[in-house]
Scaffold this motif. Structure first.
Motif, PDB file in Angstrom:
ATOM      1  N   ALA A   1     -12.404  -7.652 -35.020  1.00  0.00           N
ATOM      2  CA  ALA A   1     -11.452  -8.181 -35.996  1.00  0.00           C
ATOM      3  C   ALA A   1     -11.324  -7.173 -37.136  1.00  0.00           C
ATOM      4  O   ALA A   1     -12.308  -6.862 -37.801  1.00  0.00           O
ATOM      5  N   LEU A   2     -10.130  -6.642 -37.316  1.00  0.00           N
ATOM      6  CA  LEU A   2      -9.915  -5.648 -38.361  1.00  0.00           C
ATOM      7  C   LEU A   2      -9.329  -6.288 -39.613  1.00  0.00           C
ATOM      8  O   LEU A   2      -8.427  -7.118 -39.526  1.00  0.00           O
ATOM      9  N   GLN A   3      -9.863  -5.872 -40.742  1.00  0.00           N
ATOM     10  CA  GLN A   3      -9.343  -6.304 -42.041  1.00  0.00           C
ATOM     11  C   GLN A   3      -8.726  -5.085 -42.720  1.00  0.00           C
ATOM     12  O   GLN A   3      -9.384  -4.062 -42.882  1.00  0.00           O
ATOM     13  N   PHE A   4      -7.463  -5.192 -43.081  1.00  0.00           N
ATOM     14  CA  PHE A   4      -6.766  -4.118 -43.783  1.00  0.00           C
ATOM     15  C   PHE A   4      -7.410  -3.935 -45.151  1.00  0.00           C
ATOM     16  O   PHE A   4      -7.616  -4.902 -45.884  1.00  0.00           O
ATOM     17  N   LEU A   5      -7.761  -2.691 -45.498  1.00  0.00           N
ATOM     18  CA  LEU A   5      -8.361  -2.408 -46.798  1.00  0.00           C
ATOM     19  C   LEU A   5      -7.366  -1.797 -47.766  1.00  0.00           C
ATOM     20  O   LEU A   5      -7.361  -2.131 -48.940  1.00  0.00           O
ATOM     21  N   GLY A   6      -6.542  -0.891 -47.295  1.00  0.00           N
ATOM     22  CA  GLY A   6      -5.585  -0.278 -48.194  1.00  0.00           C
ATOM     23  C   GLY A   6      -4.915   0.931 -47.576  1.00  0.00           C
ATOM     24  O   GLY A   6      -5.403   1.520 -46.622  1.00  0.00           O
TER      25      GLY A   6
ATOM     26  N   ASP B   1     -18.050  -1.257 -39.750  1.00  0.00           N
ATOM     27  CA  ASP B   1     -17.535   0.108 -39.666  1.00  0.00           C
ATOM     28  C   ASP B   1     -16.193   0.224 -40.383  1.00  0.00           C
ATOM     29  O   ASP B   1     -15.425  -0.727 -40.435  1.00  0.00           O
ATOM     30  N   ILE B   2     -15.931   1.403 -40.922  1.00  0.00           N
ATOM     31  CA  ILE B   2     -14.645   1.706 -41.542  1.00  0.00           C
ATOM     32  C   ILE B   2     -13.829   2.525 -40.550  1.00  0.00           C
ATOM     33  O   ILE B   2     -14.327   3.499 -39.981  1.00  0.00           O
ATOM     34  N   LEU B   3     -12.584   2.131 -40.332  1.00  0.00           N
ATOM     35  CA  LEU B   3     -11.661   2.895 -39.505  1.00  0.00           C
ATOM     36  C   LEU B   3     -10.657   3.555 -40.433  1.00  0.00           C
ATOM     37  O   LEU B   3     -10.188   2.924 -41.394  1.00  0.00           O
ATOM     38  N   ALA B   4     -10.342   4.808 -40.160  1.00  0.00           N
ATOM     39  CA  ALA B   4      -9.439   5.560 -41.023  1.00  0.00           C
ATOM     40  C   ALA B   4      -8.329   6.176 -40.203  1.00  0.00           C
ATOM     41  O   ALA B   4      -8.557   6.757 -39.148  1.00  0.00           O
ATOM     42  N   GLN B   5      -7.119   6.029 -40.697  1.00  0.00           N
ATOM     43  CA  GLN B   5      -5.963   6.731 -40.150  1.00  0.00           C
ATOM     44  C   GLN B   5      -5.577   7.755 -41.196  1.00  0.00           C
ATOM     45  O   GLN B   5      -5.438   7.419 -42.370  1.00  0.00           O
ATOM     46  N   GLY B   6      -5.439   8.999 -40.778  1.00  0.00           N
ATOM     47  CA  GLY B   6      -5.118  10.025 -41.750  1.00  0.00           C
ATOM     48  C   GLY B   6      -4.529  11.247 -41.098  1.00  0.00           C
ATOM     49  O   GLY B   6      -4.157  11.237 -39.926  1.00  0.00           O
ATOM     50  N   TYR B   7      -4.483  12.311 -41.861  1.00  0.00           N
ATOM     51  CA  TYR B   7      -3.887  13.552 -41.416  1.00  0.00           C
ATOM     52  C   TYR B   7      -4.944  14.442 -40.772  1.00  0.00           C
ATOM     53  O   TYR B   7      -5.975  14.705 -41.370  1.00  0.00           O
ATOM     54  N   THR B   8      -4.708  14.885 -39.544  1.00  0.00           N
ATOM     55  CA  THR B   8      -5.660  15.754 -38.878  1.00  0.00           C
ATOM     56  C   THR B   8      -5.250  17.219 -38.958  1.00  0.00           C
ATOM     57  O   THR B   8      -5.962  18.078 -38.457  1.00  0.00           O
TER      58      THR B   8
ATOM     59  N   ALA C   1     -12.723  13.980 -34.910  1.00  0.00           N
ATOM     60  CA  ALA C   1     -11.698  14.690 -35.677  1.00  0.00           C
ATOM     61  C   ALA C   1     -12.097  14.712 -37.142  1.00  0.00           C
ATOM     62  O   ALA C   1     -12.811  13.833 -37.609  1.00  0.00           O
ATOM     63  N   ILE C   2     -11.638  15.704 -37.835  1.00  0.00           N
ATOM     64  CA  ILE C   2     -11.763  15.750 -39.284  1.00  0.00           C
ATOM     65  C   ILE C   2     -10.495  15.121 -39.835  1.00  0.00           C
ATOM     66  O   ILE C   2      -9.387  15.541 -39.487  1.00  0.00           O
ATOM     67  N   ILE C   3     -10.645  14.110 -40.664  1.00  0.00           N
ATOM     68  CA  ILE C   3      -9.490  13.408 -41.220  1.00  0.00           C
ATOM     69  C   ILE C   3      -9.481  13.612 -42.728  1.00  0.00           C
ATOM     70  O   ILE C   3     -10.471  13.355 -43.402  1.00  0.00           O
ATOM     71  N   ARG C   4      -8.364  14.073 -43.225  1.00  0.00           N
ATOM     72  CA  ARG C   4      -8.224  14.304 -44.667  1.00  0.00           C
ATOM     73  C   ARG C   4      -7.499  13.107 -45.290  1.00  0.00           C
ATOM     74  O   ARG C   4      -6.501  12.629 -44.768  1.00  0.00           O
ATOM     75  N   PHE C   5      -8.044  12.638 -46.420  1.00  0.00           N
ATOM     76  CA  PHE C   5      -7.344  11.610 -47.183  1.00  0.00           C
ATOM     77  C   PHE C   5      -7.543  11.897 -48.665  1.00  0.00           C
ATOM     78  O   PHE C   5      -8.554  12.471 -49.065  1.00  0.00           O
ATOM     79  N   PRO C   6      -6.574  11.508 -49.496  1.00  0.00           N
ATOM     80  CA  PRO C   6      -6.657  11.820 -50.921  1.00  0.00           C
ATOM     81  C   PRO C   6      -7.778  11.045 -51.615  1.00  0.00           C
ATOM     82  O   PRO C   6      -8.106   9.925 -51.220  1.00  0.00           O
ATOM     83  N   GLN C   7      -8.335  11.631 -52.635  1.00  0.00           N
ATOM     84  CA  GLN C   7      -9.406  10.997 -53.421  1.00  0.00           C
ATOM     85  C   GLN C   7      -8.993   9.611 -53.911  1.00  0.00           C
ATOM     86  O   GLN C   7      -9.814   8.706 -53.966  1.00  0.00           O
ATOM     87  N   ARG C   8      -7.712   9.415 -54.209  1.00  0.00           N
ATOM     88  CA  ARG C   8      -7.264   8.114 -54.726  1.00  0.00           C
ATOM     89  C   ARG C   8      -7.476   6.981 -53.716  1.00  0.00           C
ATOM     90  O   ARG C   8      -7.428   5.818 -54.069  1.00  0.00           O
ATOM     91  N   MET C   9      -7.724   7.323 -52.449  1.00  0.00           N
ATOM     92  CA  MET C   9      -7.957   6.298 -51.427  1.00  0.00           C
ATOM     93  C   MET C   9      -9.344   5.670 -51.528  1.00  0.00           C
ATOM     94  O   MET C   9      -9.585   4.598 -50.987  1.00  0.00           O
ATOM     95  N   ILE C  10     -10.279   6.317 -52.207  1.00  0.00           N
ATOM     96  CA  ILE C  10     -11.642   5.802 -52.307  1.00  0.00           C
ATOM     97  C   ILE C  10     -11.670   4.392 -52.905  1.00  0.00           C
ATOM     98  O   ILE C  10     -12.530   3.583 -52.563  1.00  0.00           O
ATOM     99  N   GLN C  11     -10.695   4.067 -53.729  1.00  0.00           N
ATOM    100  CA  GLN C  11     -10.646   2.738 -54.337  1.00  0.00           C
ATOM    101  C   GLN C  11     -10.591   1.615 -53.304  1.00  0.00           C
ATOM    102  O   GLN C  11     -10.960   0.481 -53.596  1.00  0.00           O
ATOM    103  N   PHE C  12     -10.150   1.909 -52.095  1.00  0.00           N
ATOM    104  CA  PHE C  12     -10.006   0.883 -51.069  1.00  0.00           C
ATOM    105  C   PHE C  12     -11.278   0.673 -50.251  1.00  0.00           C
ATOM    106  O   PHE C  12     -11.356  -0.272 -49.475  1.00  0.00           O
ATOM    107  N   LEU C  13     -12.249   1.556 -50.390  1.00  0.00           N
ATOM    108  CA  LEU C  13     -13.482   1.441 -49.609  1.00  0.00           C
ATOM    109  C   LEU C  13     -14.428   0.442 -50.269  1.00  0.00           C
ATOM    110  O   LEU C  13     -14.643   0.477 -51.482  1.00  0.00           O
TER     111      LEU C  13
END
Length: 70
Positions: free
Chosen positions: A2-7, A28-35, A53-65
């Motif tokens: 069951a996945l819960q959307f974080l942001g 677990d945290i699942l991340a969709q991002g830029y590879t 894969a190495i996934i890049r996401f902006p620092q501003r995304m940390i607020q959702f974790l």
């Protein structure tokens, strides 16, 4: 599972990635991002195992974790 959307990155064009979800069964945290990572960055990281894969996401995304439980 069951996945819960974080942001999702509010500045992402067209409402695309990056996005975070929480697997509520495992924590677990699942991340969709830029590879598409720069060659110089990949050279510094080194070998990446098959299926990873190495996934890049902006620092501003940390607020959702979520905070890590103690």
């Amino acid at each position: 599972m069951a996945l819960q959307f974080l942001g999702q990155d509010p500045l992402s064009p067209n409402g695309g990635s990056p996005t975070f979800w929480l697997d509520t069964e495992t924590g677990d945290i699942l991340a969709q991002g830029y590879t598409s990572i720069a060659h110089a960055t990949l050279a510094e990281i080194g070998s990446i195992p098959e299926g990873e894969a190495i996934i890049r996401f902006p620092q501003r995304m940390i607020q959702f974790l979520p905070a890590v439980p103690e």
